[in-house]
Enzyme design. Structure first.
Site, PDB file in Angstrom:
ATOM      1  CG  ASP A   1      -0.225   0.298   2.582  1.00  8.54           C
ATOM      2  OD1 ASP A   1       0.783  -0.474   2.602  1.00  8.54           O
ATOM      3  OD2 ASP A   1      -0.601   0.860   3.312  1.00  8.54           O
TER       4      ASP A   1
ATOM      5  CD  GLU B   1       4.252   0.525   6.862  1.00  7.81           C
ATOM      6  OE1 GLU B   1       4.976   1.017   8.076  1.00  7.81           O
ATOM      7  OE2 GLU B   1       3.907   1.500   6.410  1.00  7.81           O
TER       8      GLU B   1
HETATM    9 ZN   LIG Z   1       6.772   2.105   4.141  1.00  8.29          ZN
END
Ligand SMILES: [Zn+2]
Length: 415
Positions: A89, A184
């Site tokens: 992401d 994340e």
């Molecule tokens: Zn990162």
């Protein structure tokens, strides 16, 4: 043996990276499901297919978009399994849609005009780290999006290293586990990571910045919410009766050490950070994040906030101040310090790639910290990108090459 990527492999790495950043995979905060955005599935599925195509084994993608696989050991004896993890992401801080990268070969050290229409310039005066990459191939944005080097560089390095190992069976290594995560950037990459299924003895996240970065210390982190109940009385007849919650919120914040805030601290210095304040006469609310690398100091900070609330309750009456503190994550160091060989291995792998390891404490958290507390010790290694989360982000191809070589050196060095 020291592996040096040939031109052919350098090109594969670059092509792979450019492919990954063509996916729009921005995550979104405040969403209960993982992945937080549908669009992350596009790159997740692509990675799943790609791992299978290059010959990675046991490739899987679960219902939350975590992609895993492994390369079996080709050694006779049983040796530990090492894992490599990256997130696909990109940060919601800036647009990651329709990334149009620019490639600057043999960078000459001058300012880079990323976009002539908007006159968007990557200036050496603002980003002096550019000077460390003269003569290299830089990949930048066109000034309208972030690049996504965080952390698609890490993904590209891991996949390229995996393909390299599979096509070079003469390189002997133990079992290598590979894991790619969603979300994340919204703090959830580790949430549903199946440590048991991953089944590695330890791992490295390839998610740091500049060449040489090696991190195994991060903050202990908590969030404190202070609710204040006031008493509203007509101001004309309020003497001795009114409790002004808004004023008490200010009083509380004044009791926090003024020199222990994010803007007055660095290195190993911890802080109290007032992130939100709101209030009226009737009620007020303060929100703080508390950070410290040192666990004892972190606990002391929490205790100090509780004491302050209690002290003010003595002054204004029981129940006026209510404080709630929740731990968010802890310093990975505690999980690593009795396994320092994990750091030594990474350091030696860098040395072999002619890099001096730069070990520093993260002033934040990492998914690796969370994974370390879930039973998978997981320091962080550079992936090469710089100026993350905005349009100034760039990555030198040479840094990605070095990171790939470090992965290969680690794989080869474990016995
Ligand atoms: Zn990162």
């Amino acid at each position: 043996m020291q592996t040096i990527l040939s031109n052919e492999w350098q090109e594969k790495l670059l092509k792979r990276f450019l492919k990954y950043i063509s996916f729009h995979s921005t995550s979104k905060p405040g969403i209960d499901t993982i992945p937080s955005t549908e669009r992350q599935w596009n790159i997740a599925k692509y990675l799943y297919e790609e791992l299978k195509n290059i010959g990675v084994e046991d490739v899987s993608i679960d219902k939350n978009g975590y992609v895993m696989g492994n390369i079996p050991s080709n050694k006779d004896k049983s040796i530990p399994t090492v894992g490599f993890i990256a997130h696909y992401d990109t940060s919601p801080d800036f647009s990651g849609e329709n990334v149009k990268p620019k490639i600057w070969e043999n960078y000459d050290g001058s300012d880079l005009l990323l976009n002539s229409e908007t006159n968007f310039i990557l200036k050496v005066s603002e980003f002096p780290e550019l000077k460390n990459h003269i003569g290299e191939t830089l990949i930048t944005t066109d000034g309208t999006t972030l690049l996504g080097s965080d952390d698609k560089s890490g993904v590209a390095e891991i996949v390229t290293a995996a393909e390299y190992l599979i096509s070079h069976p003469e390189i002997k290594h133990g079992k290598i586990a590979i894991g790619f995560t969603p979300d994340e950037e919204v703090g959830k990459g580790a949430d549903l990571f199946d440590v048991k299924k991953f089944n590695a003895d330890w791992a490295y996240t390839m998610d740091g910045g500049e060449v040489g970065e090696l991190e195994f210390e991060n903050f202990n982190a908590g969030v404190a919410t202070i609710s204040i109940i006031g008493k509203s009385v007509h101001p004309g007849s309020a003497k001795g009766k009114m409790i002004n919650a808004a004023l008490l919120a200010v009083e509380f914040s004044n009791q926090m050490p003024h020199k222990e805030t994010p803007s007055t601290t660095e290195g190993y210095e911890g802080f109290y950070h007032l992130t939100h304040i709101s209030g009226s006469v009737e009620k007020a609310k303060l929100q703080y994040i508390i950070r410290d690398h040192d666990f004892k100091k972190y606990e002391n900070r929490k205790a100090f906030m509780i004491e302050t609330a209690e002290k003010l309750n003595k002054k204004y009456g029981e129940g006026v101040f209510h404080i709630e503190i929740t731990d968010q994550y802890f310093n990975m160091k505690k999980q690593i310090e009795n396994k320092m060989f994990i750091i030594d291995i990474a350091e030696k792998a860098m040395e072999k790639a002619k890099i001096k390891a730069n070990i520093k404490a993260i002033r934040g958290g990492t998914d690796g910290a969370r994974l370390s507390y879930m039973g998978l010790p997981c320091p962080n290694i550079f992936a090469g990108g710089l100026n993350f989360h905005g349009p100034y982000e760039f990555v030198p191809l040479e840094s990605m090459i070095k990171a790939t070589e470090v992965i290969l050196n680690i794989a080869e060095s474990i016995e």
